[in-house]
Motif scaffolding. Structure first.
Motif, PDB file in Angstrom:
ATOM      1  N   ASP A 346      13.186  46.593  83.033  1.00  0.00           N
ATOM      2  CA  ASP A 346      12.175  45.823  83.755  1.00  0.00           C
ATOM      3  C   ASP A 346      10.971  45.620  82.849  1.00  0.00           C
ATOM      4  N   ALA A 347      10.573  44.375  82.685  1.00  0.00           N
ATOM      5  CA  ALA A 347       9.425  44.051  81.839  1.00  0.00           C
ATOM      6  C   ALA A 347       8.158  44.657  82.424  1.00  0.00           C
ATOM      7  N   HIS A 348       7.314  45.218  81.550  1.00  0.00           N
ATOM      8  CA  HIS A 348       6.073  45.845  81.987  1.00  0.00           C
ATOM      9  C   HIS A 348       4.885  44.897  81.936  1.00  0.00           C
ATOM     10  N   ASP A 349       5.012  43.784  81.225  1.00  0.00           N
ATOM     11  CA  ASP A 349       3.940  42.787  81.209  1.00  0.00           C
ATOM     12  C   ASP A 349       4.564  41.432  80.899  1.00  0.00           C
ATOM     13  N   ALA A 350       3.697  40.423  80.818  1.00  0.00           N
ATOM     14  CA  ALA A 350       4.190  39.054  80.634  1.00  0.00           C
ATOM     15  C   ALA A 350       4.768  38.819  79.249  1.00  0.00           C
ATOM     16  N   ASN A 351       4.463  39.700  78.279  1.00  0.00           N
ATOM     17  CA  ASN A 351       4.980  39.518  76.917  1.00  0.00           C
ATOM     18  C   ASN A 351       6.400  40.037  76.757  1.00  0.00           C
ATOM     19  N   GLU A 352       6.906  40.785  77.749  1.00  0.00           N
ATOM     20  CA  GLU A 352       8.237  41.362  77.650  1.00  0.00           C
ATOM     21  C   GLU A 352       9.238  40.577  78.485  1.00  0.00           C
ATOM     22  N   LEU A 353      10.512  40.788  78.196  1.00  0.00           N
ATOM     23  CA  LEU A 353      11.603  40.075  78.872  1.00  0.00           C
ATOM     24  C   LEU A 353      12.449  41.103  79.623  1.00  0.00           C
ATOM     25  N   SER A 354      12.643  40.870  80.909  1.00  0.00           N
ATOM     26  CA  SER A 354      13.503  41.758  81.697  1.00  0.00           C
ATOM     27  C   SER A 354      14.962  41.548  81.313  1.00  0.00           C
ATOM     28  N   LEU A 355      15.747  42.636  81.363  1.00  0.00           N
ATOM     29  CA  LEU A 355      17.139  42.592  80.935  1.00  0.00           C
ATOM     30  C   LEU A 355      18.049  43.106  82.032  1.00  0.00           C
ATOM     31  N   LEU A 356      19.278  42.604  82.005  1.00  0.00           N
ATOM     32  CA  LEU A 356      20.331  43.082  82.897  1.00  0.00           C
ATOM     33  C   LEU A 356      21.476  43.620  82.045  1.00  0.00           C
ATOM     34  N   ALA A 357      22.042  44.726  82.449  1.00  0.00           N
ATOM     35  CA  ALA A 357      23.113  45.351  81.677  1.00  0.00           C
ATOM     36  C   ALA A 357      24.294  44.402  81.507  1.00  0.00           C
ATOM     37  N   ASP A 358      24.893  44.434  80.304  1.00  0.00           N
ATOM     38  CA  ASP A 358      26.111  43.678  79.945  1.00  0.00           C
ATOM     39  C   ASP A 358      25.868  42.199  79.692  1.00  0.00           C
ATOM     40  N   GLU A 359      24.645  41.700  79.799  1.00  0.00           N
ATOM     41  CA  GLU A 359      24.409  40.288  79.496  1.00  0.00           C
ATOM     42  C   GLU A 359      24.204  40.107  77.992  1.00  0.00           C
ATOM     43  N   PRO A 367       7.713  38.827  61.157  1.00  0.00           N
ATOM     44  CA  PRO A 367       7.052  39.727  60.203  1.00  0.00           C
ATOM     45  C   PRO A 367       5.909  40.502  60.857  1.00  0.00           C
ATOM     46  N   GLY A 368       5.831  41.790  60.514  1.00  0.00           N
ATOM     47  CA  GLY A 368       4.764  42.621  61.033  1.00  0.00           C
ATOM     48  C   GLY A 368       5.002  43.163  62.422  1.00  0.00           C
ATOM     49  N   MET A 369       6.176  42.888  63.000  1.00  0.00           N
ATOM     50  CA  MET A 369       6.447  43.338  64.371  1.00  0.00           C
ATOM     51  C   MET A 369       6.932  44.787  64.359  1.00  0.00           C
ATOM     52  N   ASP A 370       6.652  45.486  65.429  1.00  0.00           N
ATOM     53  CA  ASP A 370       7.104  46.866  65.590  1.00  0.00           C
ATOM     54  C   ASP A 370       8.631  46.916  65.445  1.00  0.00           C
ATOM     55  N   PRO A 371       9.168  47.779  64.574  1.00  0.00           N
ATOM     56  CA  PRO A 371      10.633  47.823  64.363  1.00  0.00           C
ATOM     57  C   PRO A 371      11.413  48.251  65.601  1.00  0.00           C
ATOM     58  N   ASP A 372      10.751  48.850  66.580  1.00  0.00           N
ATOM     59  CA  ASP A 372      11.443  49.261  67.802  1.00  0.00           C
ATOM     60  C   ASP A 372      11.576  48.134  68.814  1.00  0.00           C
ATOM     61  N   ARG A 378      16.659  34.117  76.369  1.00  0.00           N
ATOM     62  CA  ARG A 378      17.731  33.876  77.328  1.00  0.00           C
ATOM     63  C   ARG A 378      17.402  32.568  78.029  1.00  0.00           C
ATOM     64  N   GLY A 379      18.071  31.495  77.571  1.00  0.00           N
ATOM     65  CA  GLY A 379      17.756  30.177  78.117  1.00  0.00           C
ATOM     66  C   GLY A 379      16.349  29.770  77.726  1.00  0.00           C
ATOM     67  N   ASN A 380      15.540  29.463  78.734  1.00  0.00           N
ATOM     68  CA  ASN A 380      14.151  29.082  78.480  1.00  0.00           C
ATOM     69  C   ASN A 380      13.203  30.268  78.508  1.00  0.00           C
ATOM     70  N   GLU A 381      13.729  31.483  78.761  1.00  0.00           N
ATOM     71  CA  GLU A 381      12.893  32.671  78.833  1.00  0.00           C
ATOM     72  C   GLU A 381      12.864  33.364  77.478  1.00  0.00           C
ATOM     73  N   LYS A 382      11.704  33.906  77.143  1.00  0.00           N
ATOM     74  CA  LYS A 382      11.540  34.566  75.855  1.00  0.00           C
ATOM     75  C   LYS A 382      10.516  35.677  76.008  1.00  0.00           C
ATOM     76  N   GLY A 383      10.736  36.793  75.297  1.00  0.00           N
ATOM     77  CA  GLY A 383       9.796  37.903  75.346  1.00  0.00           C
ATOM     78  C   GLY A 383      10.292  39.065  74.513  1.00  0.00           C
ATOM     79  N   LYS A 384       9.449  40.080  74.388  1.00  0.00           N
ATOM     80  CA  LYS A 384       9.805  41.267  73.612  1.00  0.00           C
ATOM     81  C   LYS A 384      10.805  42.121  74.390  1.00  0.00           C
ATOM     82  N   VAL A 385      11.767  42.700  73.654  1.00  0.00           N
ATOM     83  CA  VAL A 385      12.771  43.583  74.258  1.00  0.00           C
ATOM     84  C   VAL A 385      12.911  44.819  73.371  1.00  0.00           C
ATOM     85  N   PRO A 386      13.139  46.011  73.953  1.00  0.00           N
ATOM     86  CA  PRO A 386      13.309  47.241  73.155  1.00  0.00           C
ATOM     87  C   PRO A 386      14.674  47.291  72.484  1.00  0.00           C
TER      88      PRO A 386
END
Length: 394
Positions: A346-359, A367-372, A378-386
């Motif tokens: 579940d995304a914690h803010d607007a910069n993250e993307l919620s995920l569903l298992a097996d998708e 460059p410069g992004m946290d390696p984690d 996913r389609g028109n949706e975009k955001g940070k994912v762990p």
């Protein structure tokens, strides 16, 4: 008082004859009645269940509470039937120490604020551990302990009674065998040397006594056989209940595994949140350090005052490469990859993307992004994912 003494003497006599029979059986000098094979298998299965239940119970207690002193304290409170006082977990104690240290160092300092953040999450981990201990004790440890202290004691008592009935049966068999041997010996070798009538009367009386002894031994054998069969049936019914015990322990084991899964999922979630908080703190400290060492060119030019038109132009022109550099850092690197989502997120803010298992989603980094973390689409949706929630595909 006289009745009690007689009863005590009778009990002592029975105990002595059973001890003699048991000893002779061990020495091979007496016959032993063998139990039914089905009953023997049930007894073996019950012993195996009891032994492994004890081992699993002890090791689970060690797993949940490694401190032997704490386990002894819990045992004493349980035997005294008193409620165990609430005990602070190690993680909660660590979190409390961190919060107290932050107050000493100053909550406004980078180290103090980080101590507060980590301390709060340590207390959350301690709360999750406390919940695991309580759930495991109620759903797993208590049923195993109840079996050992309740059902197994009843089974053991009936098994000891069955063993006593078997010894009594074998004693009666041996007594009947001796009585028949004495009767046969008397009948095979009558005393005809004495011709006086008195000797014939004594011989007849002895024969009658031996016959009466045989009848008495046969009656005692029938009674002992009936009691043995009845006790064997009672013991068999109790031992067959071990199957129900296995089903009950199976449900308890599933509940224990579920409690562990919930605990580790909570810990994973808390540590992911803590990692994000620490990254934010590190970025904030880095930004402050960069601002203090390398001031903004525009601010420097403004503070130094208007020197010449050329300087103003150079200052404004110097902003263009910086703007271009920022735009370049926001562009994704060439080449994207597919990734399979392992767990729901579940995304914690607007910069993250919620995920569903097996998708399946598309991921890339910048460059410069946290390696984690990665950028996921996913389609028109975009955001940070762990990264830990993904399996990168080739």
């Amino acid at each position: 008082m006289d009745f009690n003494v007689k009863k005590l003497a009778s009990g002592a006599g029975v105990f002595f004859t059973r001890a003699v029979q048991f000893t002779e059986e061990k020495l091979g000098q007496a016959e032993k009645t063998e139990l039914d094979p089905h009953l023997e298998n049930l007894i073996t299965r019950a012993d195996c269940t009891k032994n492994w239940t004890e081992k699993i119970l002890r090791q689970t207690e060690v797993l949940l509470q490694p401190n032997p002193s704490a386990r002894i304290e819990e045992f004493i409170y349980d035997k005294l039937d008193k409620k165990l006082p609430s005990r602070t977990t190690n993680a909660e104690l660590l979190g409390q120490y961190m919060l107290e240290a932050a107050n000493e160092f100053g909550s406004g300092t980078p180290y103090g604020s980080t101590l507060i953040t980590v301390g709060e999450y340590q207390k959350r981990l301690g709360g999750a551990e406390r919940e695991l201990l309580q759930t495991s004790a109620a759903t797993f440890l208590t049923p195993l302990r109840n079996f050992l202290e309740g059902d197994w004691r009843t089974i053991s008592k009936e098994r000891r009674l069955l063993e006593n009935r078997r010894l009594d049966l074998d004693i009666c068999k041996a007594r009947l065998k001796k009585a028949k041997q004495a009767e046969a010996k008397a009948a095979a070798a009558p005393d005809f040397q004495e011709t006086r009538p008195r000797n014939y009367v004594l011989s007849a009386s002895a024969s009658a006594l031996l016959s009466e002894e045989v009848d008495k031994a046969e009656h005692e054998l029938r009674v002992a056989q009936t009691e043995f069969d009845r006790q064997a049936e009672v013991t068999r019914l109790l031992l067959e209940g071990i199957s129900s015990t296995h089903l009950n322990h199976l449900r308890c084991l599933q509940d224990f595994a579920e409690a562990q899964a919930t605990y580790y999922a909570q810990c994973h979630h808390y540590m992911q949140d803590l990692q994000r908080e620490l990254n934010k703190c590190a970025n904030a400290v880095s930004a402050l350090h960069t601002t203090a060492v390398c001031p903004d060119p525009v601010s420097s030019a403004f503070l130094s005052g208007p020197s010449s038109p050329g300087a103003t132009v150079s200052s404004s022109s110097s902003q263009k490469p910086s703007t271009l550099a920022m735009e370049q850092t926001q562009l994704p690197v060439t080449g994207t990859r597919k990734a399979k989502v392992l767990y729901d997120y579940d995304a914690h803010d607007a910069n993250e993307l919620s995920l569903l298992a097996d998708e399946l989603i598309t991921v890339y980094t910048v460059p410069g992004m946290d390696p984690d973390w990665l950028i996921g689409e996913r389609g028109n949706e975009k955001g940070k994912v762990p990264v830990t929630y993904l399996e990168l595909l080739s």
